[in-house]
Structure formats: structure tokens, C-alpha cells
Scaffold this motif. Structure first.
Motif, PDB file in Angstrom:
ATOM      1  N   ALA A 177       0.830  -1.205   0.000  1.00  0.00           N
ATOM      2  CA  ALA A 177       0.000   0.000   0.000  1.00  0.00           C
ATOM      3  C   ALA A 177       0.865   1.256   0.000  1.00  0.00           C
ATOM      4  O   ALA A 177       0.593   2.216  -0.737  1.00  0.00           O
ATOM      5  CB  ALA A 177      -0.931   0.003   1.207  1.00  0.00           C
ATOM      6  N   THR A 178       1.918   1.250   0.810  1.00  0.00           N
ATOM      7  CA  THR A 178       2.714   2.463   1.000  1.00  0.00           C
ATOM      8  C   THR A 178       3.841   2.634  -0.008  1.00  0.00           C
ATOM      9  O   THR A 178       4.395   3.726  -0.135  1.00  0.00           O
ATOM     10  CB  THR A 178       3.304   2.500   2.425  1.00  0.00           C
ATOM     11  N   THR A 179       4.192   1.580  -0.731  1.00  0.00           N
ATOM     12  CA  THR A 179       5.287   1.702  -1.702  1.00  0.00           C
ATOM     13  C   THR A 179       4.847   1.541  -3.150  1.00  0.00           C
ATOM     14  O   THR A 179       5.502   2.056  -4.061  1.00  0.00           O
ATOM     15  CB  THR A 179       6.405   0.670  -1.416  1.00  0.00           C
ATOM     16  N   ARG A 180       3.742   0.838  -3.380  1.00  0.00           N
ATOM     17  CA  ARG A 180       3.312   0.580  -4.759  1.00  0.00           C
ATOM     18  C   ARG A 180       2.052   1.358  -5.138  1.00  0.00           C
ATOM     19  O   ARG A 180       1.967   1.909  -6.248  1.00  0.00           O
ATOM     20  CB  ARG A 180       3.055  -0.914  -4.966  1.00  0.00           C
ATOM     21  N   TYR A 181       1.080   1.427  -4.248  1.00  0.00           N
ATOM     22  CA  TYR A 181      -0.219   1.980  -4.617  1.00  0.00           C
ATOM     23  C   TYR A 181      -0.410   3.439  -4.197  1.00  0.00           C
ATOM     24  O   TYR A 181      -0.659   4.304  -5.042  1.00  0.00           O
ATOM     25  CB  TYR A 181      -1.337   1.101  -4.043  1.00  0.00           C
ATOM     26  N   PHE A 182      -0.288   3.739  -2.913  1.00  0.00           N
ATOM     27  CA  PHE A 182      -0.538   5.107  -2.461  1.00  0.00           C
ATOM     28  C   PHE A 182       0.374   6.136  -3.133  1.00  0.00           C
ATOM     29  O   PHE A 182      -0.089   7.254  -3.429  1.00  0.00           O
ATOM     30  CB  PHE A 182      -0.427   5.195  -0.939  1.00  0.00           C
ATOM     31  N   PRO A 183       1.655   5.827  -3.394  1.00  0.00           N
ATOM     32  CA  PRO A 183       2.488   6.822  -4.077  1.00  0.00           C
ATOM     33  C   PRO A 183       1.958   7.233  -5.452  1.00  0.00           C
ATOM     34  O   PRO A 183       2.148   8.385  -5.872  1.00  0.00           O
ATOM     35  CB  PRO A 183       3.848   6.114  -4.200  1.00  0.00           C
ATOM     36  N   VAL A 184       1.293   6.325  -6.139  1.00  0.00           N
ATOM     37  CA  VAL A 184       0.720   6.647  -7.453  1.00  0.00           C
ATOM     38  C   VAL A 184      -0.342   7.737  -7.318  1.00  0.00           C
ATOM     39  O   VAL A 184      -0.354   8.729  -8.072  1.00  0.00           O
ATOM     40  CB  VAL A 184       0.109   5.383  -8.100  1.00  0.00           C
ATOM     41  N   TYR A 185      -1.224   7.572  -6.350  1.00  0.00           N
ATOM     42  CA  TYR A 185      -2.309   8.535  -6.159  1.00  0.00           C
ATOM     43  C   TYR A 185      -1.785   9.844  -5.580  1.00  0.00           C
ATOM     44  O   TYR A 185      -2.264  10.935  -5.938  1.00  0.00           O
ATOM     45  CB  TYR A 185      -3.391   7.921  -5.277  1.00  0.00           C
ATOM     46  N   GLU A 186      -0.820   9.745  -4.681  1.00  0.00           N
ATOM     47  CA  GLU A 186      -0.198  10.942  -4.114  1.00  0.00           C
ATOM     48  C   GLU A 186       0.414  11.793  -5.229  1.00  0.00           C
ATOM     49  O   GLU A 186       0.227  13.018  -5.274  1.00  0.00           O
ATOM     50  CB  GLU A 186       0.876  10.523  -3.103  1.00  0.00           C
ATOM     51  N   LYS A 187       1.143  11.163  -6.130  1.00  0.00           N
ATOM     52  CA  LYS A 187       1.792  11.873  -7.235  1.00  0.00           C
ATOM     53  C   LYS A 187       0.753  12.489  -8.174  1.00  0.00           C
ATOM     54  O   LYS A 187       0.910  13.645  -8.604  1.00  0.00           O
ATOM     55  CB  LYS A 187       2.684  10.905  -8.009  1.00  0.00           C
ATOM     56  N   ALA A 188      -0.285  11.743  -8.487  1.00  0.00           N
ATOM     57  CA  ALA A 188      -1.314  12.251  -9.404  1.00  0.00           C
ATOM     58  C   ALA A 188      -1.995  13.487  -8.827  1.00  0.00           C
ATOM     59  O   ALA A 188      -2.171  14.495  -9.526  1.00  0.00           O
ATOM     60  CB  ALA A 188      -2.348  11.163  -9.674  1.00  0.00           C
TER      61      ALA A 188
END
Length: 223
Positions: free
Chosen positions: A128-139
């Protein structure tokens, strides 16, 4: 029937919870029928309600809808939560697919052997914290808008919000390093339809417990 969508599933989250969330986000009231024994499940199959002998089942608009993604796609299209054009829809679908992958791991967690739970939970949090949430944070940071796609509320926002809450139940400070997602969560939680679904007494289901797991296994596995 009352005209409201009828949802048939267990009295718990599972794969139906995202469907409940999407209906609630759209402001649509729905009815529920709960599977409690194997006989109910077999009767649905016998009566031709389950195309692939699987639930969730949603009855609406004269249709018997099965397969979770198909149901969610139908609802997103019907209630204008799938973007303004085909490009938006493709972006929404990509975000949703990613979030569903993450949520799938959480859904299976209650059914894992006790000796594997600690390791499995650590893996979920790590992904969650390394693969998925960073994608949404960046977007969210790059386009500076409140919602994930096209600056309008969509299925992708509902799905991400649900996933965040599910992970926070396992690790309450999971968003500590994601300021954009913290702001996103605050924004979505105050939307009127979402706020209503978060209130006690709504049709939102609690985290799965041993009784829920036992019921699911009883229905799907003959004695």
C-alpha cells in the motif's frame, strides 16, 4: 419490488462492499438480502440468478447483474461516475484496477491461516505504501485538483477512499507520509452522500469477524 436495487450477498463486506459504496456515493438507496446458509445459495443457482454460480448479485433495471467489476462498471456509467469522455474513463479504470488489486489482498486476509496473518498484513501495508498510495499521491500533487481524474468526482475516488479506510483499520497512521491523500480523504469524507454512508446505522458493513468468515465457508462448502 420497490424499484430500489436489490443486493444479495453475505451480511458483511466482501466483494459487495465496493458496490454498496458506489451506490451510496451516487445517493441511491438499495435493499439487501443476506445469504446465511448453503441452501439459499444453491436455490439462486437453480433458479438461474447466478450466471457463473457466484455472488455478488445485484438486481436492478430488469437485470440480474453478477461479476463485481461488471456491476461496478454498470453503476459508474449509470450514475455518471465514469468520467466525461473515453480518455477519462481509461484513466479511471486504470486507477480502479490498481485499487482493486490492493483491496483484494485485504479481502482475503481474514481467510488466511492464523500463523500467516502477521506476515500477510505486513505485506499489505508495504505494498500500500510503496506501490499503490504513491501513485495517487503523485497524481493529486501533479494536477493540483481535488479529485483523481478530470477534476470531477468519479468511481476512482470512491474506490480509493474505501481502500484508504480499509488500510487505516489495520494501520491508523498509514497516510503519515502522504499529505495529498490526507487532504483527499478529508475532502471525500465531507461529500454529503459519503458523509451519510459513514454515519452509524448506514448499510456500510463492519470489518469481517470470525462469524462472517464461518458463514462464508459454510455457504460455499458443503458439509
Amino acid at each position: 419490488m420497490s424499484g430500489k436495487p436489490k443486493l444479495t450477498y453475505f451480511n458483511g463486506r466482501g466483494r459487495m462492499e465496493s458496490i454498496r459504496w458506489l451506490l451510496a456515493a451516487a445517493g441511491v438507496e438499495f435493499e439487501e438480502a443476506f445469504l446465511e446458509n448453503r441452501e439459499q445459495y444453491l436455490k439462486l443457482i437453480k433458479d438461474g440468478y447466478l450466471l457463473f454460480d457466484q455472488v455478488p448479485l445485484v438486481e436492478m433495471d430488469g437485470l440480474k447483474l453478477v461479476q463485481t467489476k461488471a456491476i461496478l462498471n454498470y453503476l459508474a456509467g449509470k450514475y455518471q461516475l465514469h468520467g466525461k469522455d473515453l480518455k477519462d474513463r481509461a484513466q479511471i479504470d486504470m486507477y480502479v484496477e490498481g485499487t482493486l488489486d490492493l483491496m483484494g489482498m485485504i479481502l482475503m486476509y481474514p481467510f488466511s491461516p492464523p500463523e500467516q496473518k502477521e506476515k500477510q498484513l505486513a505485506s499489505i501495508i508495504e505494498k500500500a505504501t510503496t506501490r499503490y498510495f504513491p501513485v495517487y499521491e503523485k497524481a493529486l500533487k501533479q494536477h493540483g485538483q481535488e479529485f483523481l481524474v478530470g477534476n470531477r468526482f468519479s468511481w476512482a475516488d470512491v474506490q480509493l477512499f474505501e481502500a484508504i479506510l480499509m488500510i487505516e483499520e489495520k494501520k491508523c497512521d498509514v497516510l503519515a507520509q502522504f499529505p495529498q491523500l490526507q487532504a483527499f480523504k478529508a475532502k471525500i469524507s465531507n461529500l454529503p452522500t459519503i458523509k451519510k454512508f459513514l454515519q452509524p446505522g448506514s448499510q456500510r458493513k463492519p470489518p469481517p469477524d470470525d462469524a462472517y468468515v464461518a458463514t462464508v465457508l459454510k455457504v460455499f462448502k458443503a458439509d
